[in-house]
Design an enzyme around this catalytic site. Structure first.
Site, PDB file in Angstrom:
ATOM      1  N   ARG A  67      11.006  -8.185   4.563  1.00 10.45           N
ATOM      2  CA  ARG A  67      11.812  -5.893   4.988  1.00 10.45           C
ATOM      3  C   ARG A  67      12.842  -5.965   5.317  1.00 10.45           C
ATOM      4  O   ARG A  67      12.953  -6.463   6.354  1.00 10.45           O
ATOM      5  CB  ARG A  67      10.040  -5.848   5.108  1.00 10.45           C
ATOM      6  CG  ARG A  67       8.879  -5.994   4.150  1.00 10.45           C
ATOM      7  CD  ARG A  67       7.565  -5.645   5.019  1.00 10.45           C
ATOM      8  NE  ARG A  67       7.341  -4.759   6.254  1.00 10.45           N
ATOM      9  CZ  ARG A  67       5.795  -5.024   6.496  1.00 10.45           C
ATOM     10  NH1 ARG A  67       5.397  -3.710   5.854  1.00 10.45           N
ATOM     11  NH2 ARG A  67       5.730  -5.442   7.255  1.00 10.45           N
ATOM     12  N   LYS A  92       0.991  -1.022  -0.280  1.00 11.15           N
ATOM     13  CA  LYS A  92       0.059  -0.258   0.080  1.00 11.15           C
ATOM     14  C   LYS A  92       0.837   0.511  -0.310  1.00 11.15           C
ATOM     15  O   LYS A  92       0.444   2.263  -1.114  1.00 11.15           O
ATOM     16  CB  LYS A  92      -0.731  -0.006   1.085  1.00 11.15           C
ATOM     17  CG  LYS A  92      -2.179  -1.392   1.112  1.00 11.15           C
ATOM     18  CD  LYS A  92      -2.845  -1.109   2.385  1.00 11.15           C
ATOM     19  CE  LYS A  92      -2.381  -0.939   4.076  1.00 11.15           C
ATOM     20  NZ  LYS A  92      -1.403  -2.266   4.129  1.00 11.15           N
ATOM     21  N   ARG A 104      12.408  -5.040  11.153  1.00 14.84           N
ATOM     22  CA  ARG A 104      11.374  -4.178  12.122  1.00 14.84           C
ATOM     23  C   ARG A 104      10.608  -5.519  12.900  1.00 14.84           C
ATOM     24  O   ARG A 104      10.901  -6.652  12.931  1.00 14.84           O
ATOM     25  CB  ARG A 104       9.921  -4.098  11.413  1.00 14.84           C
ATOM     26  CG  ARG A 104      10.308  -3.121  10.732  1.00 14.84           C
ATOM     27  CD  ARG A 104       9.050  -2.438   9.632  1.00 14.84           C
ATOM     28  NE  ARG A 104       7.608  -2.783  10.266  1.00 14.84           N
ATOM     29  CZ  ARG A 104       7.362  -2.822   9.547  1.00 14.84           C
ATOM     30  NH1 ARG A 104       6.899  -2.087   8.048  1.00 14.84           N
ATOM     31  NH2 ARG A 104       5.228  -3.040   9.789  1.00 14.84           N
ATOM     32  N   ARG A 115      -0.896 -11.260  12.614  1.00 12.53           N
ATOM     33  CA  ARG A 115      -1.919 -10.005  11.433  1.00 12.53           C
ATOM     34  C   ARG A 115      -2.400  -9.961  10.722  1.00 12.53           C
ATOM     35  O   ARG A 115      -3.305  -9.050  10.913  1.00 12.53           O
ATOM     36  CB  ARG A 115      -0.172  -8.429  11.287  1.00 12.53           C
ATOM     37  CG  ARG A 115      -0.391  -7.091  11.338  1.00 12.53           C
ATOM     38  CD  ARG A 115       0.981  -6.777  11.435  1.00 12.53           C
ATOM     39  NE  ARG A 115       1.989  -6.536  10.581  1.00 12.53           N
ATOM     40  CZ  ARG A 115       2.919  -7.056  10.763  1.00 12.53           C
ATOM     41  NH1 ARG A 115       3.637  -6.851  11.831  1.00 12.53           N
ATOM     42  NH2 ARG A 115       3.728  -7.160   9.828  1.00 12.53           N
ATOM     43  N   ARG A 122      -9.368   1.641   8.509  1.00 13.78           N
ATOM     44  CA  ARG A 122      -9.914   0.109   9.463  1.00 13.78           C
ATOM     45  C   ARG A 122     -11.048  -0.506   9.800  1.00 13.78           C
ATOM     46  O   ARG A 122     -10.425  -2.338   9.662  1.00 13.78           O
ATOM     47  CB  ARG A 122      -7.797  -0.095   9.692  1.00 13.78           C
ATOM     48  CG  ARG A 122      -7.520  -1.278   9.859  1.00 13.78           C
ATOM     49  CD  ARG A 122      -6.187  -2.004  10.251  1.00 13.78           C
ATOM     50  NE  ARG A 122      -5.074  -0.750  10.783  1.00 13.78           N
ATOM     51  CZ  ARG A 122      -4.586  -0.493  10.871  1.00 13.78           C
ATOM     52  NH1 ARG A 122      -3.387  -1.481  10.883  1.00 13.78           N
ATOM     53  NH2 ARG A 122      -3.663   0.901  11.637  1.00 13.78           N
TER      54      ARG A 122
END
Length: 290
Positions: free
Chosen positions: A181, A70, A225, A236, A147
């Site tokens: 990531r 996104k 992260r 998640r 959300r």
């Protein structure tokens, strides 16, 4: 933008769509002609209608699972269209790094892979809108908000969302992408070390996503992260899938949602996304033909 910000501040302070927030919504409707979420009393309109689409910049929302991209595509479109890209994930990370009053609470939520509450998100978004207001920003691309249906109703109460782009990507690729990531601890740049090469089978097409490697001076400064572990990412994704359907239905019932299945990495997906949005990126065309 000012009306949205006042509503968000009032709602965050109230902690629900009743009480103070209900009074704030009523005041805003009188002032801006805003639509009301279901169940709230509608006062008689006493102000001009909202600005026509022709008189303002685009107001878009990007939906999609964590890690789908996104931020990448919303950021590119914000530069192309000249509107701010407001990512609630970035707002959360900024607050975490600031050691502010919400930092410890957010750290526990994020590290467990849980979703941040409406109240916290609305509070952070309100602060971001205040800063944009001061700079004279117009239009926006929201990434990570709304959300929940409650958030969507709040947003729908004060402004017109023109389009909701819902990015889709198969879950096995999403997981691999999230685990790859990395972020540069010095410049804050986002990169991805995963080289995804999925062969087509059982009627599904193959997919290739090249790694998004950092420049040499960032390589030694890459960090992962804290919430990008397999257990946290899977949790998640599960939570997001449970909560996303009502929000998608909210916008689908209003005829505003555009479903876009990512066919691959940025080189494959970006031109096709522009095509369905009826946009052109002249810089991309020049790079492609160079």
């Amino acid at each position: 933008m000012a009306a949205i910000n006042r509503l968000l501040r009032s709602t965050a302070a109230a902690g629900s769509c009743g009480g103070v927030a209900r009074r704030a919504l009523s005041g805003l409707a009188s002032e801006s002609g805003a639509r009301f979420p279901t169940g709230l009393a509608r006062p008689a309109p006493t102000a001009p209608a909202r600005m026509d689409r022709e008189e303002r910049n685009v107001q878009w929302v990007f939906l999609g699972c964590p890690g789908v991209g996104k931020g990448t595509y919303a950021s590119r479109l914000s530069q192309l269209l000249g509107v701010p890209h407001i990512a609630t994930g970035d707002l959360v990370r900024e607050e975490l790094a600031s050691s502010g009053p919400l930092s410890q609470q957010l750290s526990e939520i994020v590290n467990q892979g849980k979703l941040v509450s409406d109240e916290i998100i609305i509070n952070l978004l309100s602060k971001r809108l205040e800063r944009g207001e001061a700079k004279g920003e117009s239009g926006f691309i929201l990434d990570g908000f709304p959300r929940t249906v409650r958030q969507a109703e709040i947003l729908d109460g004060v402004t017109d969302i023109d389009l909701v782009v819902n990015l889709k990507l198969r879950e096995d690729v999403l997981l691999e992408k999230c685990l790859g990531r990395r972020m540069c601890s010095q410049c804050g740049g986002n990169f991805n070390l995963a080289c995804i090469d999925v062969k087509g089978e059982n009627g599904q097409p193959g997919m290739y996503m090249a790694p998004l490697l950092p420049p040499a001076h960032c390589m030694s400064k890459l960090i992962t992260r804290s919430d990008d572990t397999e257990e946290v990412v899977k949790n998640r994704l599960r939570i997001y899938n449970d909560m996303s359907q009502p929000v998608e239905d909210f916008y689908r019932n209003r005829g505003k949602i555009l479903e876009f299945e990512l066919p691959g990495g940025i080189p494959e997906s970006w031109p096709k996304l522009l095509q369905v949005l009826n946009l052109e990126d002249h810089d991309h065309k020049q790079l492609a033909t160079a």
